[in-house]
Design a protein around this motif. Structure first.
Motif, PDB file in Angstrom:
ATOM      1  N   HIS A  25      32.082  56.557  28.508  1.00  0.00           N
ATOM      2  CA  HIS A  25      30.732  56.577  27.941  1.00  0.00           C
ATOM      3  C   HIS A  25      29.807  55.673  28.738  1.00  0.00           C
ATOM      4  N   TRP A  26      30.277  54.493  29.091  1.00  0.00           N
ATOM      5  CA  TRP A  26      29.439  53.564  29.854  1.00  0.00           C
ATOM      6  C   TRP A  26      29.113  54.122  31.231  1.00  0.00           C
ATOM      7  N   ASP A  27      30.020  54.894  31.791  1.00  0.00           N
ATOM      8  CA  ASP A  27      29.737  55.561  33.064  1.00  0.00           C
ATOM      9  C   ASP A  27      28.662  56.630  32.865  1.00  0.00           C
ATOM     10  N   THR A  28      28.767  57.378  31.802  1.00  0.00           N
ATOM     11  CA  THR A  28      27.811  58.461  31.529  1.00  0.00           C
ATOM     12  C   THR A  28      26.390  57.938  31.362  1.00  0.00           C
ATOM     13  N   ILE A  29      26.235  56.787  30.678  1.00  0.00           N
ATOM     14  CA  ILE A  29      24.894  56.260  30.426  1.00  0.00           C
ATOM     15  C   ILE A  29      24.413  55.332  31.557  1.00  0.00           C
ATOM     16  N   GLY A  30      25.260  55.150  32.571  1.00  0.00           N
ATOM     17  CA  GLY A  30      24.851  54.349  33.724  1.00  0.00           C
ATOM     18  C   GLY A  30      24.994  52.847  33.548  1.00  0.00           C
ATOM     19  N   LEU A  31      25.668  52.423  32.496  1.00  0.00           N
ATOM     20  CA  LEU A  31      25.844  50.997  32.267  1.00  0.00           C
ATOM     21  C   LEU A  31      26.895  50.415  33.207  1.00  0.00           C
ATOM     22  N   LEU A  32      27.995  51.131  33.390  1.00  0.00           N
ATOM     23  CA  LEU A  32      29.071  50.679  34.275  1.00  0.00           C
ATOM     24  C   LEU A  32      29.694  51.901  34.940  1.00  0.00           C
ATOM     25  N   SER A  33      29.248  52.174  36.132  1.00  0.00           N
ATOM     26  CA  SER A  33      29.766  53.330  36.867  1.00  0.00           C
ATOM     27  C   SER A  33      30.667  52.858  37.994  1.00  0.00           C
ATOM     28  N   PRO A  34      31.812  53.508  38.198  1.00  0.00           N
ATOM     29  CA  PRO A  34      32.719  53.089  39.276  1.00  0.00           C
ATOM     30  C   PRO A  34      32.085  53.316  40.641  1.00  0.00           C
ATOM     31  N   SER A  35      32.373  52.406  41.557  1.00  0.00           N
ATOM     32  CA  SER A  35      31.788  52.515  42.897  1.00  0.00           C
ATOM     33  C   SER A  35      32.483  53.568  43.747  1.00  0.00           C
ATOM     34  N   GLY A  63      25.418  39.937  20.987  1.00  0.00           N
ATOM     35  CA  GLY A  63      24.726  40.836  20.084  1.00  0.00           C
ATOM     36  C   GLY A  63      23.718  41.763  20.732  1.00  0.00           C
ATOM     37  N   LEU A  64      23.636  41.787  22.065  1.00  0.00           N
ATOM     38  CA  LEU A  64      22.673  42.669  22.714  1.00  0.00           C
ATOM     39  C   LEU A  64      23.166  44.109  22.699  1.00  0.00           C
ATOM     40  N   GLY A  65      22.225  45.046  22.582  1.00  0.00           N
ATOM     41  CA  GLY A  65      22.557  46.457  22.629  1.00  0.00           C
ATOM     42  C   GLY A  65      22.795  46.910  24.056  1.00  0.00           C
ATOM     43  N   LEU A  66      23.431  48.067  24.204  1.00  0.00           N
ATOM     44  CA  LEU A  66      23.786  48.551  25.539  1.00  0.00           C
ATOM     45  C   LEU A  66      22.559  48.820  26.397  1.00  0.00           C
ATOM     46  N   GLU A  67      21.491  49.366  25.808  1.00  0.00           N
ATOM     47  CA  GLU A  67      20.285  49.641  26.588  1.00  0.00           C
ATOM     48  C   GLU A  67      19.660  48.347  27.091  1.00  0.00           C
ATOM     49  N   THR A  68      19.637  47.341  26.246  1.00  0.00           N
ATOM     50  CA  THR A  68      19.080  46.052  26.643  1.00  0.00           C
ATOM     51  C   THR A  68      19.925  45.422  27.750  1.00  0.00           C
ATOM     52  N   ILE A  69      21.244  45.505  27.618  1.00  0.00           N
ATOM     53  CA  ILE A  69      22.133  44.944  28.632  1.00  0.00           C
ATOM     54  C   ILE A  69      21.891  45.627  29.976  1.00  0.00           C
ATOM     55  N   ALA A  70      21.788  46.947  29.967  1.00  0.00           N
ATOM     56  CA  ALA A  70      21.555  47.689  31.205  1.00  0.00           C
ATOM     57  C   ALA A  70      20.240  47.278  31.850  1.00  0.00           C
ATOM     58  N   ALA A  71      19.183  47.149  31.040  1.00  0.00           N
ATOM     59  CA  ALA A  71      17.870  46.765  31.567  1.00  0.00           C
ATOM     60  C   ALA A  71      17.919  45.368  32.175  1.00  0.00           C
ATOM     61  N   CYS A  72      18.641  44.470  31.535  1.00  0.00           N
ATOM     62  CA  CYS A  72      18.730  43.087  32.025  1.00  0.00           C
ATOM     63  C   CYS A  72      19.490  43.015  33.341  1.00  0.00           C
ATOM     64  N   LEU A  73      20.633  43.673  33.394  1.00  0.00           N
ATOM     65  CA  LEU A  73      21.454  43.611  34.600  1.00  0.00           C
ATOM     66  C   LEU A  73      20.785  44.332  35.759  1.00  0.00           C
ATOM     67  N   ASP A  74      20.190  45.489  35.499  1.00  0.00           N
ATOM     68  CA  ASP A  74      19.532  46.241  36.560  1.00  0.00           C
ATOM     69  C   ASP A  74      18.270  45.529  37.040  1.00  0.00           C
ATOM     70  N   GLY A  75      17.702  44.698  36.156  1.00  0.00           N
ATOM     71  CA  GLY A  75      16.495  43.956  36.537  1.00  0.00           C
ATOM     72  C   GLY A  75      16.792  42.674  37.281  1.00  0.00           C
ATOM     73  N   GLY A  76      18.072  42.360  37.484  1.00  0.00           N
ATOM     74  CA  GLY A  76      18.422  41.179  38.245  1.00  0.00           C
ATOM     75  C   GLY A  76      18.403  39.885  37.456  1.00  0.00           C
ATOM     76  N   VAL A  77      18.417  39.971  36.127  1.00  0.00           N
ATOM     77  CA  VAL A  77      18.452  38.770  35.313  1.00  0.00           C
ATOM     78  C   VAL A  77      19.875  38.202  35.324  1.00  0.00           C
ATOM     79  N   ASP A  78      20.010  36.941  35.667  1.00  0.00           N
ATOM     80  CA  ASP A  78      21.320  36.305  35.764  1.00  0.00           C
ATOM     81  C   ASP A  78      21.853  36.004  34.365  1.00  0.00           C
ATOM     82  N   PRO A  79      22.967  36.608  33.979  1.00  0.00           N
ATOM     83  CA  PRO A  79      23.512  36.349  32.637  1.00  0.00           C
ATOM     84  C   PRO A  79      23.855  34.893  32.394  1.00  0.00           C
ATOM     85  N   THR A  80      24.181  34.142  33.470  1.00  0.00           N
ATOM     86  CA  THR A  80      24.497  32.733  33.253  1.00  0.00           C
ATOM     87  C   THR A  80      23.279  31.978  32.731  1.00  0.00           C
TER      88      THR A  80
END
Length: 257
Positions: A25-35, A63-80
Motif C-alpha cells: 500500500h505504501w508503494d502504491t501511494i508513493g510513501l515508500l517505493s522500492p528503488s 500521530g502523523l497521517g500518511l499524507e502528512t508524512i509523505a509531504a514532510c519527507l518529500d519536502g526535505g524536512v528533517d525528522p530529527t
C-alpha cells in the motif's frame, strides 16, 4: 537481506514488524517505493529505502497521517528536527512545572505556618504560572483574535493530538521558508510548485481553524505582520516576508504575477 544488499518485501515486512500488504500500500501511494525491481518485477528495497522507512515509522509514532508524512519527507524536512523540537518543548514544560511546584510549596508552607506570603513570593508564583510571560507567538495571536477564536484554535490543536506540535512548529514555518526560496529565485506564484505549497498551508489552516474563515484570515494576518514571532526565526531572517505574503496570496488566487 539478499547477497546484493537489498531486501525483498517479505523479509523487510518481517524485520520491521509491518505486513506485506502495508508495504504494498505504501508503494502504491508513493510513501515508500522500492528503488529496485528484479527482472521479474519483484520489489527490492535498498539501504536508502530502509532509511526512509525508519523516518516514516518515527513520524507515524507521533500521530502523523500518511499524507502528512509523505509531504514532510518529500519536502526535505528533517525528522530529527521534529524529535528535537518536541523534546525541547517537553523539557521546557517540565522545567516550568517544577519551578511552579516549588513556589507553590513555599506559599503553602508560609500559609500553613500562619504567615502572610511576601509580595516577592506572590509575584514569583504568578510568574511561574506563565501569566507574566506570554510566548511571543501567543501574544501576537491574542492581539488579532477574539476569545472564541483563540478557544477554537486551542480545541482544534488538542483534537489533532501529538502531531499538532510538528505541524505548527516545524511544517508550517518550513512551508513559508520554501515558498520564500522560490520567490527569491524568481519562480512565478502561478507555478505548480508554489501552488502546492500554498495548498498545504491552506490545508493546515483549515485543520486548525475548523474552516472558520475569519479565524483563518486573522492567522494569515499574523503571519504577514509578525513573521518572526510566528515562524520562530531569528531577528532579521524574515526580512522581505511582507513581499512573501503578497506572493502567497497571488498563488492562492491563481492570478498572474
Amino acid at each position: 537481506m539478499n547477497a546484493s544488499g537489498t531486501w525483498k518485501v517479505g523479509a523487510l515486512a518481517e524485520a520491521s514488524g509491518l505486513t506485506v500488504r502495508t508495504l504494498h500500500h505504501w508503494d502504491t501511494i508513493g510513501l515508500l517505493s522500492p528503488s529496485r525491481r528484479t527482472p521479474g518485477g519483484h520489489r527490492e528495497y535498498t539501504e536508502d529505502d530502509l532509511a526512509r522507512l525508519y523516518q516514516v515509522l518515527a513520524l507515524r509514532s507521533l500521530g502523523l497521517g500518511l499524507e502528512t508524512i509523505a509531504a514532510c519527507l518529500d519536502g526535505g524536512v528533517d525528522p530529527t528536527r521534529l524529535v528535537r523540537d518536541h523534546l525541547a518543548g517537553v523539557e521546557a514544560a517540565l522545567a516550568s512545572l517544577t519551578t511552579l511546584r516549588e513556589r507553590l510549596q513555599h506559599l503553602d508552607a508560609e500559609l500553613t505556618a500562619g504567615r502572610a506570603p511576601s509580595t516577592t513570593d506572590l509575584l514569583d508564583a504568578l510568574q511561574a504560572t506563565g501569566a507574566a510571560a506570554v510566548p511571543e507567538r501567543t501574544q501576537v495571536l491574542r492581539d488579532r483574535l477574539d476569545a472564541d477564536q483563540l478557544r477554537l484554535l486551542q480545541d482544534r490543536a488538542t483534537a489533532v493530538g501529538p502531531a499538532a506540535h510538528y505541524l505548527l512548529e516545524v511544517e508550517w514555518p518550513e512551508l513559508y521558508r520554501r515558498a520564500d526560496r522560490l520567490r527569491t529565485a524568481g519562480v512565478p506564484p502561478t507555478d505548480p510548485k508554489v501552488r502546492r505549497l500554498v495548498a498545504r498551508m491552506d490545508e493546515l489552516s483549515a485543520l486548525f481553524s475548523g474552516g472558520d474563515t475569519a479565524t483563518s484570515t486573522a492567522v494569515r494576518g499574523a503571519w504577514r505582520d509578525a513573521p518572526q514571532a510566528m515562524s520562530g526565526e531569528r531577528p532579521g531572517s524574515t526580512e522581505g516576508w511582507g513581499d512573501l505574503a503578497d506572493y502567497v496570496d497571488l498563488a492562492r488566487e491563481g492570478a498572474p504575477e
